[in-house]
Each structure stands twice: as C-alpha cells, then as structure tokens.
Design a protein around this motif. Structure first.
Motif, short mmCIF file in Angstrom:
data_model
loop_
_atom_site.label_atom_id
_atom_site.label_comp_id
_atom_site.label_asym_id
_atom_site.label_seq_id
_atom_site.Cartn_x
_atom_site.Cartn_y
_atom_site.Cartn_z
N GLY A 206 0.83 -1.18 0.00
CA GLY A 206 0.00 0.00 0.00
C GLY A 206 0.87 1.24 0.00
O GLY A 206 1.93 1.26 -0.62
N LEU A 207 0.44 2.25 0.73
CA LEU A 207 1.20 3.50 0.83
C LEU A 207 1.26 3.95 2.28
O LEU A 207 0.39 3.60 3.10
N ALA A 208 2.27 4.76 2.58
CA ALA A 208 2.35 5.39 3.89
C ALA A 208 1.20 6.36 4.06
O ALA A 208 0.61 6.85 3.09
N SER A 209 0.89 6.68 5.29
CA SER A 209 -0.16 7.64 5.61
C SER A 209 0.42 8.74 6.50
O SER A 209 0.98 8.44 7.56
N PRO A 210 0.31 10.00 6.08
CA PRO A 210 0.78 11.10 6.94
C PRO A 210 -0.09 11.26 8.19
O PRO A 210 0.30 11.95 9.12
N MET A 211 -1.25 10.64 8.18
CA MET A 211 -2.19 10.73 9.29
C MET A 211 -1.97 9.59 10.27
O MET A 211 -1.10 8.74 10.07
N GLU A 212 -2.80 9.53 11.30
CA GLU A 212 -2.63 8.50 12.32
C GLU A 212 -3.27 7.17 11.93
O GLU A 212 -3.08 6.16 12.61
N TYR A 213 -4.03 7.17 10.83
CA TYR A 213 -4.67 5.94 10.39
C TYR A 213 -3.87 5.29 9.27
O TYR A 213 -3.06 5.92 8.60
N TYR A 214 -4.14 3.98 9.05
CA TYR A 214 -3.51 3.24 7.98
C TYR A 214 -4.39 3.28 6.73
O TYR A 214 -5.61 3.41 6.81
N ARG A 215 -3.75 3.16 5.57
CA ARG A 215 -4.47 3.18 4.31
C ARG A 215 -4.55 1.76 3.73
O ARG A 215 -3.58 0.99 3.82
N ALA A 216 -5.69 1.44 3.14
CA ALA A 216 -5.89 0.13 2.52
C ALA A 216 -6.50 0.34 1.13
O ALA A 216 -7.36 1.21 0.95
N PHE A 217 -6.06 -0.47 0.18
CA PHE A 217 -6.42 -0.26 -1.22
C PHE A 217 -7.10 -1.49 -1.81
O PHE A 217 -6.63 -2.61 -1.63
N TYR A 218 -8.22 -1.25 -2.52
CA TYR A 218 -9.01 -2.34 -3.07
C TYR A 218 -8.97 -2.38 -4.60
O TYR A 218 -9.63 -3.21 -5.23
N GLY A 219 -8.20 -1.52 -5.20
CA GLY A 219 -8.03 -1.48 -6.65
C GLY A 219 -6.88 -0.55 -6.96
O GLY A 219 -6.25 0.02 -6.05
N GLU A 220 -6.61 -0.37 -8.25
CA GLU A 220 -5.51 0.52 -8.61
C GLU A 220 -5.71 1.07 -10.00
O GLU A 220 -6.45 0.52 -10.82
N ILE A 354 -12.07 -3.92 -12.36
CA ILE A 354 -11.29 -4.90 -11.58
C ILE A 354 -11.06 -4.31 -10.20
O ILE A 354 -10.14 -3.51 -9.97
N LEU A 355 -11.91 -4.71 -9.27
CA LEU A 355 -11.86 -4.20 -7.90
C LEU A 355 -12.07 -5.34 -6.92
O LEU A 355 -12.77 -6.32 -7.23
N THR A 356 -11.49 -5.22 -5.74
CA THR A 356 -11.73 -6.17 -4.66
C THR A 356 -12.87 -5.63 -3.80
O THR A 356 -12.84 -4.46 -3.39
N ALA A 357 -13.85 -6.45 -3.54
CA ALA A 357 -15.03 -6.01 -2.78
C ALA A 357 -14.63 -5.59 -1.36
O ALA A 357 -13.75 -6.19 -0.74
N THR A 358 -15.31 -4.56 -0.88
CA THR A 358 -15.07 -4.07 0.49
C THR A 358 -16.35 -4.12 1.32
O THR A 358 -16.45 -3.44 2.33
N ASP A 359 -17.30 -4.93 0.87
CA ASP A 359 -18.55 -5.06 1.61
C ASP A 359 -18.65 -6.46 2.21
O ASP A 359 -17.66 -7.20 2.26
N GLU A 383 -9.39 2.78 -0.51
CA GLU A 383 -8.96 3.65 -1.60
C GLU A 383 -8.57 2.85 -2.83
O GLU A 383 -8.28 1.65 -2.75
N ILE A 384 -8.53 3.55 -3.96
CA ILE A 384 -7.93 3.02 -5.18
C ILE A 384 -6.49 3.49 -5.23
O ILE A 384 -6.22 4.68 -5.10
N PHE A 385 -5.58 2.56 -5.37
CA PHE A 385 -4.15 2.90 -5.38
C PHE A 385 -3.86 3.79 -6.59
O PHE A 385 -4.28 3.49 -7.71
N PRO A 386 -3.17 4.92 -6.37
CA PRO A 386 -2.98 5.87 -7.47
C PRO A 386 -2.02 5.40 -8.56
O PRO A 386 -2.03 5.95 -9.66
N ALA A 387 -1.19 4.41 -8.27
CA ALA A 387 -0.25 3.89 -9.27
C ALA A 387 -0.57 2.42 -9.52
O ALA A 387 -1.71 1.99 -9.37
N SER A 388 0.43 1.64 -9.87
CA SER A 388 0.21 0.22 -10.18
C SER A 388 1.10 -0.64 -9.29
O SER A 388 2.24 -0.27 -8.98
N PHE A 394 -2.96 -10.62 -9.60
CA PHE A 394 -3.79 -11.55 -8.84
C PHE A 394 -5.27 -11.20 -8.96
O PHE A 394 -6.12 -12.09 -9.03
N ARG A 395 -5.57 -9.91 -9.00
CA ARG A 395 -6.97 -9.51 -9.22
C ARG A 395 -7.45 -9.96 -10.59
O ARG A 395 -8.62 -10.29 -10.77
N ASP A 396 -6.55 -9.95 -11.56
CA ASP A 396 -6.93 -10.41 -12.91
C ASP A 396 -7.40 -11.86 -12.91
O ASP A 396 -8.15 -12.27 -13.80
#
Length: 456
Positions: A206-220, A354-359, A383-388, A394-396
């Motif tokens: 994933g990516l670092a977070s400048p905030m106190e929470y962690y970021r998780a990505f379900y697509g890109e 091509i997305l991973t479900a978050t529900d 979030e959707i990852f801004p790069a690749s 694996f999602r494919d």
C-alpha cells in the motif's frame, strides 16, 4: 573410607546443583535478553535487508535470495527460489496450516527497488542508517522491503506465542515490480506453482499515511504509457506557417494540460481521491535536429514526440478516454499518430471494473478491519491505489487482493530522495501484521466451502 565416599558424593551433588543453577540462570538470562533486545535485533535484520542493493536496472537478486532463504530457515519455514525467467528468482516460503484443503493466504512483496541518486540524499541510500530520531534512511524502507520483513517478523512472533495456522500461509518475494512485474508476479500468477498454492486472499503493498490511520487499497489505476507523434514538413527557423510538427504537438500538449488540470481540480476540491481520477503527466519531449554543439537553431524539425504517463482508474470510462486521445490529443487531421508503450485494461473481459469487494461479500476485508482494530490501529476509508502494483496480476485471476503497508504518521516517500521509515512505525507495523496474519490464517470460512474464491 565411608566418610570420603560421602564427602565425594556430596561434592558431586553440590556440583550438579551448581551446574543446574548455572544452566537455568543462563537460560533465564538468554530469555530475558531475547525479550529485552528484541526490538534492536528486529531492526537490525531490517537494516541488513535494506543494505542489499537491489536497485534497478541491476538488482543483486542473488544476495537478497540468500538472505531471505536464511531467514526462512531460522523460522523453520519451507523455502525455495523459482526462476520463471533466468536470473530473476521468485522466493516462495510456506508456513503449513493444519487444514491445507482450505484456500491459502498469500503475503506478497517485491525485492527490487528504484535507483537512487546518492548525492541528493542526506544519508547514503543503501547504508540504512538511523538518525537521532530513529528514522531509517534507505531505498526500499517504504517501497517495500519494510513489508516483506514485517511479514517475517510477525510470523516469528506468532510462532513464539505457539500459534498454529489453520490455513497455509505463503510468502512470495518477487522481482521486477519496479519495471512492471512482467518477469516476477505476472509469471508467478500464471504458473503451475501458483495454482498448486490454492490461494484465497492476497496481501500486497500500500502506501504510507501522513495521518494517524492506515491506508488500505481495493483497486488501482492502470498504466497507459502513451506516445504522441506529430509530423510536418521541415522549414527555415524564421518562417511562419501552419501545421508544423512542433506547432501541432504543442496544441496537443495544451489539450492534455487542460484535461490534467480538470482532473487535478477534482482532487484539490476534495471531490475525488487521487486514485479516482485519470492522471496524466508528460515524461519526455523529443524534438529538434541534433548538431555537434546541441541542436540546429535555424531549422524547424519534421517530427516531434511527447510521452505521457497516463493512469486510468477502474471507475473510469476507457472508451471515452480513447475517443479523447484519437480526436483531441492526436487527431489525424493534424498529421498526428499515437501508440501505447504499455496499456493495461482497468476492466475485466466482461467489462467489469477490476476491484476487490469491500462489503459483506468479502469476509477478508472485514477480517482486516477487525484485526487492525484489535491491534489498536485505525483504518481509513478504502482507496484506489494511485499507481500500479503487482496486486493487479492476482486480481486479474479473480482473486481478492488488498494493498496494505502499515505506516502511519509517515510522509509518502516512495521513489523520492531521503526515503525513510521510523523504527517506531516499523515495529508497530509488525504488531499490526501479527494480528492480520493470525486472523487470516485462523479463518475457517462459511461451512461447506471454507472460504473459496466463489465465496468472494
């Protein structure tokens, strides 16, 4: 004589007692030392991995492979290196579960890193030095050697606690992600070895977070590396006339710039996240007639090219973008052509994003949320990852894949000068992964299918 025997026996008993006390004391001291200096040893192992120069274009895969297999051996994990492409090893580790019939958990990371301009760093990029505040400066500290080592350290803790996984847990350390992953994760995903692993869920970066929470990505966003070319008759540098190659290319660049601004404004206004818009950045401009001293200054060139790194989210309309490219950015009417150096579809063969479900249809997402919470962490909105990343391969395949790098309170510095990760955040991330791996490896799944891909 009897007295001497008793004295000798007493002496032997006392010696034996002293030896037992000595061994017990040493064991206790070793255990105490193990607990006491555990953080230092963990960080030291991370630094050793960072010091292996696996920068593109000439990564030292041999040394990184030896290091990872050595770590696997120290943890009693099954380990081997597979070369789908010669000289580009995929390191596969396995922690066997008690029920291997259940789909396995795959923890993926890549071993290669971006090159670094040594002179523009405050610390040598492959020295992995820590400053007075505990920040470890190194190429790969965020992208993504931290994650690979955190997987291993989390498993080390789980093993020490006596935890036994229900599912098989695999770790894959793949090459070439920084140059597309075509000889690494892509080859792994299409291999017989991967099919035999029976993977049910993939965790990747994933990516670092400048905030106190962690970021998780379900697509890109998917890369469309676009080259636009303009042609025209050459002319004297002083002559003014229409439809020169440079003039036509500049019109296209301006059209691209306006589109880029419209997308960026959505992000600036807070209407969309970065990963939800189409990004366009010009990465090269090629024009002019070379001369021994530079370029011919009184000759307008007959050809001009510009390259653009375009990133397309799964939520975008690829057909509309293709129409824009053909009609606005590179119209035939202006003597223009275009080609893609790489073009990855954000949709599957049926046209679905091509997305991973978050529900609730995806239990792995709920398990991630709960595991982070249980470890006293906070998870931001998906979030959707801004790069690749390699997760796309694996999602494919229809597998759920989640991008997650537990780095809170940290600036995003991947591919940047002075990339760093603090010791505190690194160690905290291990605790987070310990909770996640335990939750995933313990998950039995609904009765009857054990968490199969159909369930997801």
């Amino acid at each position: 004589m009897e007295l001497n025997r008793r004295s000798l026996l007493l002496l032997l008993l006392l010696s034996l007692l002293a030896l037992i006390l000595l061994v017990s004391s040493a064991a206790a001291a070793a255990a105490a030392a193990d607990v006491h200096d555990d953080d230092d040893s963990i960080v030291a192992r991370f630094q050793r991995y960072l010091r292996i120069n696996t920068a593109q274009p000439s990564p030292d895969y041999a040394q990184s492979t030896d290091f990872l297999l050595s770590e696997a051996k120290s943890l009693a994990l099954e380990g081997r290196a597979v070369e789908f492409v010669p000289g580009k090893p995929v390191v596969l580790l396995r922690w066997p579960g008690s029920d291997p019939s259940l789909p396995s958990v795959l923890l993926n990371s890549h071993t290669d890193v971006q090159p670094a301009e040594d002179g523009k760093w405050s610390h040598p990029p492959f020295a992995a030095r820590a400053d007075a505040e505990g920040r470890i400066y190194a190429r790969g500290s965020q992208d993504m050697k931290c994650v690979g080592m955190q997987y291993l350290e989390a498993i080390r803790r789980l093993k020490r606690s006596g935890f036994a996984p229900l599912r098989d847990v695999y770790l894959s350390f793949v090459p070439d992600e920084e140059i597309g992953g075509h000889d690494g994760a892509a080859k792994l995903a299409e291999s017989d070895e991967f099919r035999a692993m029976n993977v049910g869920i993939v965790l990747d970066e994933g990516l670092a977070s400048p905030m106190e929470y962690y970021r998780a990505f379900y697509g890109e966003r998917c890369p469309w590396w676009l080259v636009i070319k303009a042609t025209g008759a050459p002319g004297h540098g002083a002559k003014l006339y229409d439809n020169t190659a440079m003039e036509n290319l500049l019109k296209s660049i301006e059209s691209v710039r306006r589109f880029r601004a419209s997308q960026f404004n959505l992000v600036k206004a807070g209407l969309k996240a970065e990963g939800e818009v189409i990004s366009v950045n010009m990465v090269f401009l090629k024009a002019g007639t070379p001369s021994p001293t530079g370029f011919v200054m009184n000759l307008q060139p007959s050809e001009a090219e510009a390259g653009f790194d375009v990133r397309v989210p799964p939520t975008a309309d690829p057909k509309a973008l293709m129409t824009r490219i053909a009609e606005e950015w590179a119209p035939i009417s202006r003597n223009m052509t275009f080609e893609f150096k790489q073009k990855v579809s954000p949709h599957d063969a049926l046209g679905n994003p091509i997305l991973t479900a978050t529900d609730s249809s995806n239990p792995w997402w709920a398990l991630l949320e709960e595991a982070v919470k249980k470890a006293n962490g906070k998870l931001g909105s998906p979030e959707i990852f801004p790069a690749s990343t390699d997760a796309r391969y694996f999602r494919d395949l229809g597998l759920p894949a989640i991008g997650f790098s537990p780095m809170a309170n940290t600036p995003v510095l991947l591919h940047d000068h002075n990339e760093f990760l603090s010791k505190t955040e690194y160690l905290r991330g291990i605790e987070i992964y310990e909770s996640i791996i335990k939750a995933y490896a313990s998950h039995a799944g609904p009765p009857g299918d054990g968490g199969s891909k159909d369930e997801l």
